[in-house]
Structure formats: structure tokens, C-alpha cells
Design an enzyme around this catalytic site. Sequence first.
Site, PDB file in Angstrom:
ATOM      1  N   PRO A 275       7.067 -22.891 -30.064  1.00  0.00           N
ATOM      2  CA  PRO A 275       7.428 -22.518 -31.443  1.00  0.00           C
ATOM      3  C   PRO A 275       7.122 -23.581 -32.493  1.00  0.00           C
ATOM      4  O   PRO A 275       7.568 -23.461 -33.633  1.00  0.00           O
ATOM      5  CB  PRO A 275       8.936 -22.309 -31.337  1.00  0.00           C
ATOM      6  CG  PRO A 275       9.371 -23.290 -30.287  1.00  0.00           C
ATOM      7  CD  PRO A 275       8.246 -23.331 -29.280  1.00  0.00           C
ATOM      8  N   ASP A 298      -1.591 -20.385 -30.573  1.00  0.00           N
ATOM      9  CA  ASP A 298      -0.752 -19.622 -29.648  1.00  0.00           C
ATOM     10  C   ASP A 298      -1.333 -18.221 -29.573  1.00  0.00           C
ATOM     11  O   ASP A 298      -1.767 -17.658 -30.578  1.00  0.00           O
ATOM     12  CB  ASP A 298       0.707 -19.562 -30.078  1.00  0.00           C
ATOM     13  CG  ASP A 298       1.595 -19.140 -28.907  1.00  0.00           C
ATOM     14  OD1 ASP A 298       2.074 -20.028 -28.175  1.00  0.00           O
ATOM     15  OD2 ASP A 298       1.786 -17.915 -28.707  1.00  0.00           O
ATOM     16  N   ASP A 324      -6.311 -17.509 -28.022  1.00  0.00           N
ATOM     17  CA  ASP A 324      -6.117 -17.909 -26.628  1.00  0.00           C
ATOM     18  C   ASP A 324      -6.814 -19.248 -26.406  1.00  0.00           C
ATOM     19  O   ASP A 324      -8.037 -19.358 -26.555  1.00  0.00           O
ATOM     20  CB  ASP A 324      -6.719 -16.832 -25.715  1.00  0.00           C
ATOM     21  CG  ASP A 324      -6.509 -17.110 -24.236  1.00  0.00           C
ATOM     22  OD1 ASP A 324      -6.072 -18.225 -23.880  1.00  0.00           O
ATOM     23  OD2 ASP A 324      -6.802 -16.205 -23.434  1.00  0.00           O
ATOM     24  N   CYS A 400       6.926 -28.358 -18.641  1.00  0.00           N
ATOM     25  CA  CYS A 400       8.371 -28.537 -18.445  1.00  0.00           C
ATOM     26  C   CYS A 400       8.725 -28.047 -17.042  1.00  0.00           C
ATOM     27  O   CYS A 400       9.570 -27.172 -16.855  1.00  0.00           O
ATOM     28  CB  CYS A 400       9.174 -27.820 -19.527  1.00  0.00           C
ATOM     29  SG  CYS A 400       8.795 -26.075 -19.736  1.00  0.00           S
TER      30      CYS A 400
END
Length: 462
Positions: A275, A298, A324, A400
Site C-alpha cells: 500500500p 502494483d 505487472d 515478509c
Amino acid sequence: MSDQSSGKNSPPSVASSGQSVALSRLLQGVARALQDICAGRSGTTVLDAVPAAQRPGVQALLFHVLRHLGLAEALRQQLAPRKPAPAVDALLCTALALVCEPGHAPYEPFTLVNQAVEAAKANPATRTQAGFVNACLRRFLRERETLAQATRSDEQAVWNHPRWWVRRLRHDHPAHWRQILQANNTQAPMVLRVNQQKTTQALYQQALAAINCEAHAVGESGLVLQHALPVQALPGFADGLVSVQDAAAQMAAPLLLAGLDRGRPLRVLDACAAPGGKTAHLLEWAGPQAALQVTALDVDPQRCERIHGTLARLGLQAQVLAQDAGRPQDWWQSHCGGEPFDAILLDAPCTASGIVRRHPDVRWLRRESDIAQLAAIQAHLLATLWPLLRPGGRMLYCTCSVFKAEGDAQVQAFLAHNTGARLLPSPGHLLPGMGSNGKTVPDNLPGEHDGFFYALLQKAPA
């Protein structure tokens, strides 16, 4: 109401968004949400559908349930070996997860049982099974220790993670897998990133103290709050003084940009940007004096709107493209002039296995086969974006995730196939609850972060 327990002696109603909501109604909402998650829907999507007045209370209880779901399912299996219908099973597991550990139960056990039965009676999908729910839960209260003892050889019940997840962590991190699982079952603190173009850690810490909110510094610009606050209550949030961002994620911008010549114009690509937290931090960290041209990609146009919103609040500018990253032929020439980038941030799609503290549904949504599928996407992105980097430029690959297939193994495979790439000093795997497993991290980042992986790669000069 936070996602932690609200006190053992709470009455069977909860103040939620300023309104009193019956506990039975909240349990209905939690069971519905759990049923949807078990069917494959994300917790964020499920909670968005909960009425606003109930959402804080439902989220608090749902997070507790998800952190105890392995044990709850094992107990339900003993109480009802023949799995009941999904709605009944979800309500039973919800109640069992909330009463299974007496020291951490958010309400008195008999109150929970009573309200779970009321919830069953109020829902047409469970009404005819209210007596069954009552019988199972009251048997659990009578035989708690015997039933609990029978689950202690079940790793899923002990660790409240899928068995494959436990097995994978034991293989990847043999010295630390227990600590990772324990950390995953705790509530993550709220961490802020101070916008150092507008204020400092110390000054913002004072602003928080003025509203009786204690915080301590972490990393270069982070503050860990002792108690979470709504963002609207944070001083200067609307004016861009701070953003919410985990301490591990705050390492990306300085890792990528430190060592580059910020005295000349720099072209930077944030390849999977939504985001927009890291996009914004790149611009903040470089400072207004740096000629930083950031392109943020994004694939989802709606998520690109979130990037725009993040940048607007902070008063920052970047080129945001709904494209993409794995198909540069669609955007590199037409939107970027086909010019190579000085730096690329590749925060690749991953299992999110490092952020289970914040998203406890992730462990139950993922399948072991997802790791290989996501690793293939990561490898494709690395191979596709590397040619877009100028000679001597840097790429920061991060996920992550705590799984090595998405971190160390991915980078070693890339280096083996790209002799012109060099691995610079990097944190590697950051493990929740214990820092970086002995690798390079700031001295004041003592394990107070999510799980992450960082590899800083440099392309050989021309």
C-alpha cells in the site's frame, strides 16, 4: 477493543465502537468469520463484512480464536469425533478456543458457554444443535484436564500452527523454531515510522507523552507504542508526521539507498509497492534535497489507489503505475523511457509467514504447496527485473517470510545463475522475537519486529 482479552470478569456484553453489543452476538460474528476463513477467505475481507458496531469486538475475539485454533480443533475432535456441520463446528471451536486456557480466557468459562449456547439458538444454521453445543462445552468444563492432556502429543494443538508449518520451521531454523512459533502467538505492538522530513523521534515521542501514550525508540525512525491507538488519535497523523510500519519493514529504504550517490538524480523502482509504505519511506529517507525519481508498481488498480492515498497524506510524489512487475514489456519503455534504474526494491509476493502476529489467519489459510508456487513467482521477478538495473546498481530483495525457500535459498539460487551479481552485507532472515540470528541489524532493533528477509544485491560495473 484491542485483539487482546478484555478481562476475565467482563459481563456478557461488550462496549464496541461506543455501543453495547451482546456477547452472544459477537460470538455469532466470530463463528461466521471463522467459518469463512476455514473456507479460504482472508481475515481482512471477512472482518470488512462485519457491521461496524460489532467489528472491534469480533476482531478482538477472532484473533484470540485464531491463536488457539489448533488446540480448539483437537479438543473438538475428542468431544465430537464425527465433525459437525461447518456452522456448528465453527461455533464450537470458537467457544473452545476462548475457554481452553483458563489464564488467558477473555471471559469466565460459564459465561462463555452460556453465551455460546445463546448464539447457537439465535442462528438458524445452528439452532437445532444448541443442545449438542451445550453438552460438548459443559463436558469440556467437567473434564478439562483429561481432555487437555490428550492433546499434548499433537504438535498442531501444542503450537497452534499447521503441522507442516511446524515441520518446515524446525527444518529451516533448528535452533529457533520454538521461539518463532511462540512469538507468532503473541500480539504484535503498534510501531510508528516518524517522518524525519517533518519531525524527529524525540520530538514525536514527547508529543505522544503529552497524550499519555508511552513509546520507545527502535531503529532509525521507529517508535514502539506501549498501547495501540487509532491512527486518528495519533498527533499529526493526517499531516504526515508519522506512518504505521513494522520495525523490520523500516529497514528497506536505508538498506537500498545508503551508499548510493544521492547528489545526482536517481531512478528507483518499487516493484510491488502497495500500500505504499516503503515507497513513501524511500522518499522520506532520501530527503527533499535528493533528486529521487520513484516509480511504484502494483498489478491491482485498487491497491494503487492506496499508494496514491499514502503519498498524498505525506505530501510526497512518485510515478504510480497499475502494472505487472513481471511484464516490463508493458510499462518499462512506455512509462519509464526504457532507462535502467539505479536501485530496485523487490518486496516480492510471499507466504506472509513472518507477519502471523498481525495476521493470525495466515497460518490457517496457507498450504504447504503455496511455498513452491510463490518461490517460482519470486524467481521470475528476480530474473525479469535484474536486466532493468544499471551496471553498478543495487537491488534489494525482501519478503515478509521466515521460510528459507523464499529467502536465503532463493537468493543463493539467483547468485548461482547470475555471476554478475554480488551479495552485499544484508540482514538475511529476521526472526520475530529474536532479531536477525546474529546478522547485520541496527543495535536498537532487539527482536521487536515481524519476520522478514533482506538481501542486498549489486550488479557488476560495466
